[in-house]
Design an enzyme around this catalytic site. Structure first.
Site, PDB file in Angstrom:
ATOM      1  N   ASP A  93      94.485 -82.811   6.123  1.00  0.00           N
ATOM      2  CA  ASP A  93      94.544 -81.350   6.137  1.00  0.00           C
ATOM      3  C   ASP A  93      93.143 -80.811   5.843  1.00  0.00           C
ATOM      4  O   ASP A  93      92.715 -80.741   4.697  1.00  0.00           O
ATOM      5  CB  ASP A  93      95.540 -80.860   5.093  1.00  0.00           C
ATOM      6  CG  ASP A  93      95.907 -79.404   5.284  1.00  0.00           C
ATOM      7  OD1 ASP A  93      95.326 -78.757   6.176  1.00  0.00           O
ATOM      8  OD2 ASP A  93      96.769 -78.909   4.546  1.00  0.00           O
ATOM      9  N   ALA A  94      92.420 -80.462   6.907  1.00  0.00           N
ATOM     10  CA  ALA A  94      91.038 -80.018   6.776  1.00  0.00           C
ATOM     11  C   ALA A  94      90.821 -78.617   7.326  1.00  0.00           C
ATOM     12  O   ALA A  94      89.856 -77.954   6.972  1.00  0.00           O
ATOM     13  CB  ALA A  94      90.099 -80.996   7.491  1.00  0.00           C
ATOM     14  N   LYS A  95      91.703 -78.173   8.236  1.00  0.00           N
ATOM     15  CA  LYS A  95      91.633 -76.838   8.843  1.00  0.00           C
ATOM     16  C   LYS A  95      90.239 -76.534   9.384  1.00  0.00           C
ATOM     17  O   LYS A  95      89.690 -75.454   9.187  1.00  0.00           O
ATOM     18  CB  LYS A  95      92.083 -75.770   7.855  1.00  0.00           C
ATOM     19  CG  LYS A  95      93.536 -75.933   7.402  1.00  0.00           C
ATOM     20  CD  LYS A  95      93.961 -74.826   6.464  1.00  0.00           C
ATOM     21  CE  LYS A  95      95.438 -74.970   6.079  1.00  0.00           C
ATOM     22  NZ  LYS A  95      95.684 -76.126   5.193  1.00  0.00           N
ATOM     23  N   ARG A  96      89.682 -77.510  10.087  1.00  0.00           N
ATOM     24  CA  ARG A  96      88.343 -77.343  10.640  1.00  0.00           C
ATOM     25  C   ARG A  96      88.353 -76.340  11.790  1.00  0.00           C
ATOM     26  O   ARG A  96      89.334 -76.228  12.523  1.00  0.00           O
ATOM     27  CB  ARG A  96      87.807 -78.682  11.140  1.00  0.00           C
ATOM     28  CG  ARG A  96      87.671 -79.760  10.078  1.00  0.00           C
ATOM     29  CD  ARG A  96      86.749 -79.341   8.974  1.00  0.00           C
ATOM     30  NE  ARG A  96      86.340 -80.479   8.149  1.00  0.00           N
ATOM     31  CZ  ARG A  96      86.027 -80.381   6.874  1.00  0.00           C
ATOM     32  NH1 ARG A  96      86.085 -79.208   6.266  1.00  0.00           N
ATOM     33  NH2 ARG A  96      85.640 -81.455   6.196  1.00  0.00           N
TER      34      ARG A  96
END
Length: 271
Positions: A93-96
């Site tokens: 879960d990085a939401k890049r």
């Protein structure tokens, strides 16, 4: 196997739609781990071992590691999950979300350095910001759509030619970006009406990562009714704090295992 194939197999073999989010808050960790240089890794590893029988995958949140300069422990954790539980998808879960050249480096980070099966990304910069992740054809790209936080409505409910933006994103992902069949969408359990609208819009084959049950208050019955596909799968229903810091008799890992099992069983009772 590809991310999608691994996920499909995990849903069946584990008989679970539950995904455990690994958000290690050092202020909430057990006293027995205090002072250890690898405390974050040890905490998450023990959670993984305790809950693995009840889940369809794990979702480490990179911010909790990076804030503590613990990226090395995240690498170790990802390697441990991949080696010990290869049948369970690992979603970072990085939401890049950045332009193509930078996105290429982020893709190298999440898929090369951390060896994640899938990553969460933002669609705000458009297709060319997502393409570098799609070049890793065996990995998953899970795009933010209708997020679980109330503030998501500030943008996601904006109307575009009579269609709310979150449904425009769902349509883009399902019908344009998902050329290799590796895309998913993030849709919060806190908004079951919108979850149902997304499932209707994208059909059976797009997996949905669904945060918001547990500490955020999403309802399991409503989530299953809205988001399951016709095979009664199709979702990775994430719970983090309610499992990581569960209270109960015995060791803290036993409390986490009991919370995971109960959540898994509650989901199964409603799908």
């Amino acid at each position: 196997m590809s991310f999608i194939n691994t996920l499909n197999a995990a849903w069946i073999k584990s008989n679970s739609l539950l995904m455990v989010g690994l958000d290690p808050d050092i202020t909430k960790m057990p006293a027995e781990l205090a002072g250890r240089p690898d405390s974050i890794f040890q905490f998450c590893k023990q959670i993984v071992d305790a809950t693995a029988p009840f889940v369809c995958g794990f979702k480490p949140q990179i911010a909790y590691f990076a804030a503590e300069r613990a990226e090395g422990q995240l690498e170790d954790l990802c390697a441990y999950i991949r080696e010990t539980y290869p049948q369970l998808p690992l979603v970072l879960d990085a939401k890049r979300g950045d332009i193509g050249a930078t996105a290429t480096q982020y893709a190298k980070e999440v898929f090369g350095r951390y060896n994640a099966h899938a990553v969460t990304v933002s669609p705000y910069l458009g297709a060319d910001s997502v393409d570098p992740y799609l070049e890793w054809e065996d990995r998953g790209v899970i795009v933010l759509c209708r997020t679980s936080n109330p503030g998501g409505s500030d943008l996601q409910f904006l109307m575009t030619d009579g269609v709310p933006l979150y449904l425009r994103v769902a349509d883009l992902v399902a019908n344009k970006w998902n050329k290799t069949g590796q895309c998913g969408l993030v849709v919060g359990a806190t908004f079951p009406k919108e979850l149902a609208a997304v499932r209707k819009a994208v059909g059976n084959d797009i997996p949905l990562l669904v945060p918001g049950i547990g500490a955020q208050g999403g309802d399991i019955a409503a989530t299953c009714a809205a988001g399951c596909n016709t095979q009664k799968t199709g979702m990775m229903i994430n719970s983090s704090r309610a499992i990581l810091y569960a209270k109960g008799p015995g060791h803290w890992t036993e409390a986490a295992a009991a919370a995971a099992k109960q959540t898994r069983d509650d989901i199964n009772a409603h799908r």
